[in-house]
Design an enzyme around this catalytic site. Sequence first.
Site, short mmCIF file in Angstrom:
data_model
loop_
_atom_site.label_atom_id
_atom_site.label_comp_id
_atom_site.label_asym_id
_atom_site.label_seq_id
_atom_site.Cartn_x
_atom_site.Cartn_y
_atom_site.Cartn_z
CD GLU A 104 -28.22 25.91 -5.87
OE1 GLU A 104 -28.58 25.72 -7.01
OE2 GLU A 104 -29.07 26.52 -5.30
CG ASP A 127 -35.96 31.78 -0.07
OD1 ASP A 127 -35.58 30.60 -1.62
OD2 ASP A 127 -34.95 32.55 0.22
#
Lengths: 396, 267
Positions: free
Chosen positions: B50, B61
């Site tokens: 990815e 995140d």
Amino acid sequence: MNSVEAIGHFGPFGGRFVPEALIGALEQLDAAHQEAMTDPQFQGELAQLHLTYTGRPSIITEAKRFSEYAGGARILLKREDLNHTGSHKINNVLGQALLTKKMGKKRIIAETGAGQHGVASATAAALFGLECVVYMGEEDTRRQALNVARMKLLGAEVIPVSTGSKTLKDAINEAMRDWVTNVDTTHYLLGTVAGPHPFPTMVRDFQKIIGEEARAQVLELVGRLPDAVLACVGGGSNAIGIFHAFIPDLSVDLIGFEAGGEGIETGRHAATITGGSIGVLHGTRSYVLQDENGQTIESHSISAGLDYPGVGPEHAYLHDIGRAQYRAINDDQAMNAFALLTKTEGIIPAIESAHALAGAIEVGKERGPEAILLVNLSGRGDKDVETAANYFKIDL
Amino acid sequence: MTTPLEKMFAQAKTENRAALIAYLPAGFPSPQGCKDAIAVLAEAGVDAVEIGYPYSDPVMDGPTIQSAADISLQAGTGAKEVFSTLKFAHDAGLPAVVMTYWNPIERYGVDGFADELAKNGGSGVITPDLTIEESAPWESAAASAGVNRIYVVAPSTTDARLALVTAQCSGFVYAASLMGVTGTRTDLSSSGHDLVARIRKVTDLPVAVGLGVSTRAQAQSVAGYADGVIVGSAFIKVLLEAESESAGLEALSILAKELVAGVREGR
């Protein structure tokens, strides 16, 4: 073809751009909000709080000496600065705190820029016995040290955010991270009309009391509607609050004043509608300050509360359909208006609200003495005394 | 049309094993360093990558990926770098997808992004903040470009909504194993296992599990019940903590081989 319907839209703006992890919490909040809007008990509790705690209705003050500097136009100030905690933020916070209780959650988190929303949240948490964590950009904790102390005294934990531009946008990022992790126990008490649905609608519903009161008060005072309603716009909650009741009154111009910082042409500003483009930030589609790759550009303003590179989606919509107009007021214009109101009326405004006052000077000069301008004085300036002293070079 | 990603999952299934999928932001630790890292991952036996499109406001995140994104953005990473990294991975024989917050795609132009992705050998895009309510433009763009649409579901996603979301997915379903942001965890709760079981009831697509996996033992455990094991922060951490890029690549190789072995021990 998509089988699900988009929700929470204002024309092409708004919606929900969030991780799936938050969908359940947003749906729960949406349902609680919708139920509360028609629940007489909830509305009664909130009205009672506003009467006995916030200090509503807030009064209207006519700024007669200030008017001389605004082309002689009649300037009517909606005094949200007189609310408990010193700004309009308390209107939304009490509503959401009641919803938090209703949903059975015990912990609230909030972001804050100038500290007004953080202080209001910490206040509501104290009143309702909730745990409260406030995320605040490190840069803003320096600019607004007094408000940090107030939040701590009220029992909140203040977490300085040192990522990115260290201001409001990054405080929202960190609050979202907390929420994704603790969503079962925690309500994210967002302070403005941005974010994913239902926040823009819900926060507007809790702030629209400003315009509802003001519309009746102005009619009573001068026997007609104002020619224009003016407010400063960062995320846009005080502006939507005072605009909303006037949206059907097409004779009334709605004018929002964004933070022009050092000037739109310098690129150092926070005027999202005036100087930005359409994009997605913090869960909603609206105008955003961004570069060609869709990266958010850091905003700049002398006012911490307007220092945000996004704006509520309903403002984006009102702009696009031409119902409201948005202009930029730079730091110097705002500080000039700040000093002027202080000296002519004995009212120290928040620097955020000073942007609307600078707008009143501009619009008053355009329209002259026949005009009646309703200005949302969204907050008081106690928190800004140090910034103002530095700006005007007053020795402390 | 079958994408390289779909072929890879089909192949892993015939081998009765889970796939290991690595995440790296484009341009990290440097534009060339990212490509070198992809070559190392391919050599170690990782099954797919990815490529992260670094974004200024990564609300999903944790600190590790935030740091990597900052480094990448400072180096000026944009769409061009993302596509060239994608092409590099594809040419190295790794099925590659882009993982990105939605705004960079919207800014680039939804149709253009899907077309450029396909042109550079990309198999699809993981869109963690694109809800199915807002996905109509992306669905038509991805369909006409022939690339996979991969949505992320979470332990808090209801069964009814799992059915709706997975019905819009292709390639695989990304199961976020726990509530929270990206980052390594010492303890992986049972929520990943439960979530995968619930997803299996509503779709036949492969299911890959991400969030928190960093050790061989964790990879082995997740590979026991999922079709794919996704590792991001752990790889980024070794690159961040290394004294030099070459030392980082060496450490990356060691970790990747460990995790590849872990995934193969899963069943």
